[in-house]
Write a protein that holds these residues in place. Structure first.
Motif, PDB file in Angstrom:
ATOM      1  N   ARG A  65     -64.020 -40.925 -75.564  1.00 31.49           N
ATOM      2  CA  ARG A  65     -64.694 -41.536 -76.720  1.00 31.49           C
ATOM      3  C   ARG A  65     -65.780 -42.503 -76.281  1.00 31.49           C
ATOM      4  N   GLN A  66     -65.509 -43.269 -75.223  1.00 29.46           N
ATOM      5  CA  GLN A  66     -66.519 -44.206 -74.716  1.00 29.46           C
ATOM      6  C   GLN A  66     -67.732 -43.457 -74.178  1.00 29.46           C
ATOM      7  N   LEU A  67     -67.487 -42.386 -73.443  1.00 31.33           N
ATOM      8  CA  LEU A  67     -68.594 -41.609 -72.876  1.00 31.33           C
ATOM      9  C   LEU A  67     -69.467 -40.985 -73.963  1.00 31.33           C
ATOM     10  N   ILE A  68     -68.838 -40.394 -74.969  1.00 26.79           N
ATOM     11  CA  ILE A  68     -69.626 -39.739 -76.009  1.00 26.79           C
ATOM     12  C   ILE A  68     -70.348 -40.783 -76.852  1.00 26.79           C
ATOM     13  N   GLN A  69     -69.778 -41.990 -76.965  1.00 29.90           N
ATOM     14  CA  GLN A  69     -70.469 -43.063 -77.673  1.00 29.90           C
ATOM     15  C   GLN A  69     -71.735 -43.471 -76.924  1.00 29.90           C
ATOM     16  N   LYS A  70     -71.645 -43.544 -75.595  1.00 31.08           N
ATOM     17  CA  LYS A  70     -72.842 -43.821 -74.797  1.00 31.08           C
ATOM     18  C   LYS A  70     -73.858 -42.698 -74.966  1.00 31.08           C
ATOM     19  N   GLY A  71     -73.358 -41.474 -75.059  1.00 33.77           N
ATOM     20  CA  GLY A  71     -74.234 -40.329 -75.293  1.00 33.77           C
ATOM     21  C   GLY A  71     -74.950 -40.434 -76.623  1.00 33.77           C
TER      22      GLY A  71
END
Length: 139
Positions: A65-71
């Motif tokens: 979730r954190q990675l896709i939020q950065k995306g």
């Protein structure tokens, strides 16, 4: 003597995930590669999606979730990133995620359709679709 339920035993064995050293090594290599991809080209949406899916596959949903939020922050005009963020979000947070996506890309039919799918009430669903038609009158 002990009595073992064979069906229950097999079900438990099937639900257990055994990760070998090779799988763990593959995850580490893939993480390193995808970290390189997202750092060298942060505006490349498939890199963020792949990194999030890898973490999801590894069982680390909060990291995904954190990675896709950065995306989403790096690629706010890509609807696939927003759809992936909506898919990975908690059911409680999914509406907020898709609302941010719709604000970023108000002409995306896919995002409006996903927003309507998240609504439980028919009245709210039609309200979302009407709002989408205001932004995309030719749809």
């Amino acid at each position: 003597m002990t009595n073992v339920d064979p069906k229950g035993y097999l079900t438990v064995l099937n639900s257990m995930k055994i990760t070998s050293d090779a799988e763990i090594s593959d995850f580490k290599k893939a993480r390193l590669l995808l970290k390189s991809v997202t750092q060298t080209n942060p505006k490349h949406p498939p890199g963020w999606i792949a990194a999030a899916r890898l973490e999801e596959l590894a069982g680390k949903l909060p990291t995904a979730r954190q990675l896709i939020q950065k995306g989403c922050e790096e690629c706010p005009k890509n609807e696939d990133v927003w759809l992936e963020a909506c898919r990975l979000a908690n059911p409680d947070e999914a509406k907020a995620v898709i609302a941010r996506g719709v604000k970023s890309i108000p002409t995306s039919v896919k995002l409006w359709m996903q927003a309507s799918k998240l609504e439980n009430d028919d009245m709210n669903r039609s309200r979302v679709l009407r709002k989408g038609l205001e932004h995309i009158p030719d749809s």
